[in-house]
Design a protein around this motif. Sequence first.
Motif, PDB file in Angstrom:
ATOM      1  N   ASN A  64       0.827  -1.213   0.000  1.00 34.59           N
ATOM      2  CA  ASN A  64       0.000   0.000   0.000  1.00 34.59           C
ATOM      3  C   ASN A  64       0.860   1.262   0.000  1.00 34.59           C
ATOM      4  OD1 ASN A  64      -2.435  -1.376  -0.065  1.00 34.59           O
ATOM      5  ND2 ASN A  64      -2.633  -1.411   2.159  1.00 34.59           N
ATOM      6  N   ASP A  67       2.455   1.646  -3.350  1.00 28.47           N
ATOM      7  CA  ASP A  67       1.440   2.130  -4.284  1.00 28.47           C
ATOM      8  C   ASP A  67       1.302   3.645  -4.165  1.00 28.47           C
ATOM      9  OD1 ASP A  67      -0.671   2.267  -6.104  1.00 28.47           O
ATOM     10  OD2 ASP A  67      -2.155   1.630  -4.632  1.00 28.47           O
ATOM     11  N   GLY A  70       4.028   5.301  -5.873  1.00 27.13           N
ATOM     12  CA  GLY A  70       4.033   5.171  -7.324  1.00 27.13           C
ATOM     13  C   GLY A  70       4.920   4.088  -7.894  1.00 27.13           C
ATOM     14  N   GLU A  72       4.810   0.892  -9.151  1.00 29.24           N
ATOM     15  CA  GLU A  72       3.849  -0.117  -9.601  1.00 29.24           C
ATOM     16  C   GLU A  72       4.425  -1.539  -9.599  1.00 29.24           C
ATOM     17  OE1 GLU A  72       1.233  -1.339 -13.525  1.00 29.24           O
ATOM     18  OE2 GLU A  72       2.474   0.455 -13.586  1.00 29.24           O
ATOM     19  N   HIS A 103      -7.496  -3.931  -3.153  1.00 25.23           N
ATOM     20  CA  HIS A 103      -6.466  -2.893  -3.263  1.00 25.23           C
ATOM     21  C   HIS A 103      -5.629  -3.043  -4.534  1.00 25.23           C
ATOM     22  CE1 HIS A 103      -7.536  -2.025   0.893  1.00 25.23           C
ATOM     23  NE2 HIS A 103      -7.013  -0.847   0.655  1.00 25.23           N
ATOM     24  N   LEU A 106      -7.689  -1.687  -7.416  1.00 23.27           N
ATOM     25  CA  LEU A 106      -7.682  -0.222  -7.468  1.00 23.27           C
ATOM     26  C   LEU A 106      -6.399   0.286  -8.116  1.00 23.27           C
ATOM     27  CD1 LEU A 106      -9.132   0.767  -3.964  1.00 23.27           C
ATOM     28  CD2 LEU A 106     -10.334   0.646  -6.164  1.00 23.27           C
ATOM     29  N   MET A 107      -5.272  -0.305  -7.719  1.00 20.64           N
ATOM     30  CA  MET A 107      -3.988   0.113  -8.276  1.00 20.64           C
ATOM     31  C   MET A 107      -3.928  -0.173  -9.785  1.00 20.64           C
ATOM     32  SD  MET A 107      -0.215  -1.127  -8.586  1.00 20.64           S
ATOM     33  CE  MET A 107      -0.943  -2.607  -9.054  1.00 20.64           C
ATOM     34  N   GLY A 109      -6.420  -0.468 -11.838  1.00 21.08           N
ATOM     35  CA  GLY A 109      -7.348   0.440 -12.504  1.00 21.08           C
ATOM     36  C   GLY A 109      -6.734   1.812 -12.734  1.00 21.08           C
ATOM     37  N   ARG A 110      -5.988   2.312 -11.747  1.00 21.88           N
ATOM     38  CA  ARG A 110      -5.321   3.612 -11.913  1.00 21.88           C
ATOM     39  C   ARG A 110      -4.271   3.560 -13.016  1.00 21.88           C
ATOM     40  NH1 ARG A 110      -5.434   3.324  -6.393  1.00 21.88           N
ATOM     41  NH2 ARG A 110      -3.216   2.863  -6.266  1.00 21.88           N
ATOM     42  N   HIS A 111      -3.766   2.356 -13.291  1.00 25.19           N
ATOM     43  CA  HIS A 111      -2.762   2.188 -14.346  1.00 25.19           C
ATOM     44  C   HIS A 111      -3.385   1.633 -15.631  1.00 25.19           C
ATOM     45  CE1 HIS A 111       0.670   3.276 -11.845  1.00 25.19           C
ATOM     46  NE2 HIS A 111       0.054   2.645 -10.860  1.00 25.19           N
ATOM     47  N   GLU A 112      -4.702   1.782 -15.731  1.00 24.26           N
ATOM     48  CA  GLU A 112      -5.465   1.438 -16.926  1.00 24.26           C
ATOM     49  C   GLU A 112      -5.362  -0.027 -17.337  1.00 24.26           C
ATOM     50  OE1 GLU A 112      -4.639   4.318 -19.971  1.00 24.26           O
ATOM     51  OE2 GLU A 112      -5.320   5.991 -18.709  1.00 24.26           O
ATOM     52  N   ALA A 117      -8.093  -5.601 -13.356  1.00 25.21           N
ATOM     53  CA  ALA A 117      -8.734  -4.961 -12.202  1.00 25.21           C
ATOM     54  C   ALA A 117     -10.154  -5.485 -12.010  1.00 25.21           C
ATOM     55  CB  ALA A 117      -8.736  -3.444 -12.377  1.00 25.21           C
TER      56      ALA A 117
END
Length: 145
Positions: A64, A67, A70, A72, A103, A106-107, A109-112, A117
Amino acid sequence: KCSSIKAMIYEKNGNLDAAREWYMNSVKILDGLLPDVASKEFLDDVDLHDDYLELASTLFKFANVDDMLGDERETINLYHRSIRLYRSLQGEDHLNVANVQYHMALMLGRHEQFDKAMDLLQDALRIRVNNLGKDHHEVATCLFA
């Protein structure tokens, strides 16, 4: 445990770099002390179950923080290690497994990485519904993620 507690204090106070260092230190110590996990039966025989749960929890918290910083690639590796331990220790359908999946989703998803995800969110949702019931707030967080 002291290293992990110190990391949590740094994290709570917003010093993520220091928290990362202390989580890393805690994982190194636990990795050095604990034998490799062979099976759940092995864990029960040697009575290290709680120590491996501590490692899984520390890996999750470390992930966490990474994450939030940043990183990844390292985050994914830490989440995978944590989830493997939780599955081995507590079974495929434990809430800790769902929490890590949530979790990680979510990570991703933020990185497409939406397909991965969604798969993780769907499994986390299934586990949460089975364990908590469809009206629990943790089920709602999965639905609205």
